[in-house]
Design an enzyme around this catalytic site. Structure first.
Site, PDB file in Angstrom:
ATOM      1  N   HIS A  76       4.869 -15.398  -2.311  1.00 41.43           N
ATOM      2  CA  HIS A  76       4.124 -13.470  -2.241  1.00 41.43           C
ATOM      3  C   HIS A  76       4.849 -12.687  -1.784  1.00 41.43           C
ATOM      4  O   HIS A  76       5.294 -11.570  -2.441  1.00 41.43           O
ATOM      5  CB  HIS A  76       3.550 -13.974  -0.756  1.00 41.43           C
ATOM      6  CG  HIS A  76       2.595 -12.678  -0.246  1.00 41.43           C
ATOM      7  ND1 HIS A  76       1.332 -12.421  -1.155  1.00 41.43           N
ATOM      8  CD2 HIS A  76       2.657 -12.276   0.836  1.00 41.43           C
ATOM      9  CE1 HIS A  76       0.700 -11.139  -0.543  1.00 41.43           C
ATOM     10  NE2 HIS A  76       1.481 -10.905   0.583  1.00 41.43           N
TER      11      HIS A  76
ATOM     12  N   GLU B 287       0.921  -1.176   0.239  1.00 40.73           N
ATOM     13  CA  GLU B 287      -0.257  -0.074   0.631  1.00 40.73           C
ATOM     14  C   GLU B 287       0.270   0.958  -0.018  1.00 40.73           C
ATOM     15  O   GLU B 287       0.390   2.350   0.395  1.00 40.73           O
ATOM     16  CB  GLU B 287      -1.084   0.055   1.299  1.00 40.73           C
ATOM     17  CG  GLU B 287      -2.133  -1.147   1.002  1.00 40.73           C
ATOM     18  CD  GLU B 287      -1.771  -2.182   1.207  1.00 40.73           C
ATOM     19  OE1 GLU B 287      -0.681  -2.344   1.694  1.00 40.73           O
ATOM     20  OE2 GLU B 287      -2.687  -3.421   0.627  1.00 40.73           O
TER      21      GLU B 287
HETATM   22  N1  INI Z   1       3.344  -6.733   3.275  1.00 41.13           N
HETATM   23  C1  INI Z   1       4.847  -5.934   3.956  1.00 41.13           C
HETATM   24  O1  INI Z   1       5.159  -5.051   4.161  1.00 41.13           O
HETATM   25  N2  INI Z   1       5.954  -6.975   4.420  1.00 41.13           N
HETATM   26  C2  INI Z   1       6.023  -8.129   4.470  1.00 41.13           C
HETATM   27  O2  INI Z   1       6.827  -8.947   3.815  1.00 41.13           O
HETATM   28  C3  INI Z   1       4.726  -9.191   3.609  1.00 41.13           C
HETATM   29  N3  INI Z   1       4.090 -10.357   3.134  1.00 41.13           N
HETATM   30  O3  INI Z   1       4.851 -10.708   3.138  1.00 41.13           O
HETATM   31  O4  INI Z   1       3.671 -10.504   3.154  1.00 41.13           O
HETATM   32  C4  INI Z   1       3.151  -7.948   2.943  1.00 41.13           C
HETATM   33  N4  INI Z   1       2.080  -8.691   3.082  1.00 41.13           N
HETATM   34  C5  INI Z   1       0.929  -7.882   2.822  1.00 41.13           C
HETATM   35  C6  INI Z   1       1.072  -6.578   1.837  1.00 41.13           C
HETATM   36  O5  INI Z   1       1.890  -5.821   1.702  1.00 41.13           O
HETATM   37  C7  INI Z   1      -0.674  -5.851   1.596  1.00 41.13           C
HETATM   38  O6  INI Z   1      -0.355  -5.319   3.017  1.00 41.13           O
HETATM   39  C8  INI Z   1      -1.469  -6.524   1.293  1.00 41.13           C
HETATM   40  O7  INI Z   1      -1.498  -8.064   0.503  1.00 41.13           O
HETATM   41  C9  INI Z   1      -3.739  -6.002   1.214  1.00 41.13           C
HETATM   42  O8  INI Z   1      -3.294  -5.992   0.121  1.00 41.13           O
END
Ligand code: INI
Length: 179
Positions: A94, A64
């Site tokens: 992911h 975001e």
């Molecule tokens: N967001 C992060 O900032 N770091 C991560 O390691 C991470 N992992 O690994 O899942 C992560 N996921 C959330 C992503 O940024 C979004 O907030 C989510 O997908 C909603 O849009």
């Protein structure tokens, strides 16, 4: 011997006394991102920025960061922005999607708005690597991003395009002659 002409050199200085800086920070992996934020604030404060020159926006995750940074740039017009996040490799792909898109999105946001955005998103294989970069063995990447934001904010002011002359208003036009 005649003096050789030197090329003109332009660079931003590291004085934040007159700058307004926005920070966009991800809550995901906040154990790391809050330490990066401390480093960024330390750099800004020690460069002369007071707290009321700094605005902090919080978002759920690194994914975001770009949209929030772009909206902040368009609405509040800071001199520079710092995006703070931490993406840790997990068992699935992911990580790749989030880390690729956040880097691309932040680059797009700064190119679209012209507001420089310091990239302070750690992409690490392990939590230990992230801790090392958030104030332990490898310094604090937030501090480096804070200095980059100050330098680029000042550079941007120097490279700002000249404002075009305002178009004439209806009042300033000479009145039409009656026939
Ligand atoms: N967001 C992060 O900032 N770091 C991560 O390691 C991470 N992992 O690994 O899942 C992560 N996921 C959330 C992503 O940024 C979004 O907030 C989510 O997908 C909603 O849009």
């Amino acid at each position: 011997m005649p003096n050789k002409p030197k090329p003109k050199s332009i660079a931003g200085n590291l004085t934040a006394a007159n700058l307004r800086v926005g920070i966009v920070i991800s809550r995901f992996n906040s154990f790391i991102t809050e330490r990066l934020l401390d480093g960024a604030l330390d750099a800004l404060n020690r460069s002369g920025a007071a707290d009321d020159q700094i605005e902090i926006v919080r978002v759920p995750g690194s994914f975001e960061l770009p949209v929030a940074a772009k909206k902040l740039a368009q609405s509040h017009h800071p001199d520079a922005i710092i995006c703070i996040g931490c993406v840790l490799r997990g068992e699935t792909s992911h990580y790749e999607h989030v880390s690729n898109e956040v880097a691309r999105g932040i680059q797009l946001a700064q190119m679209d708005t012209g507001v420089p955005i310091a990239f302070c998103v750690l992409t690490c294989d392990t939590l230990e690597q992230a801790i090392d970069r958030a104030g332990l063995k490898s310094g604090n990447k937030g501090f480096e991003a804070g200095l980059a934001a100050v330098e680029m904010g000042n550079l941007s002011r120097q490279l700002r395009p000249a404002t075009p002359a305002a178009p004439p208003t209806s009042k300033s036009k000479s009145p039409r002659k009656r026939r």
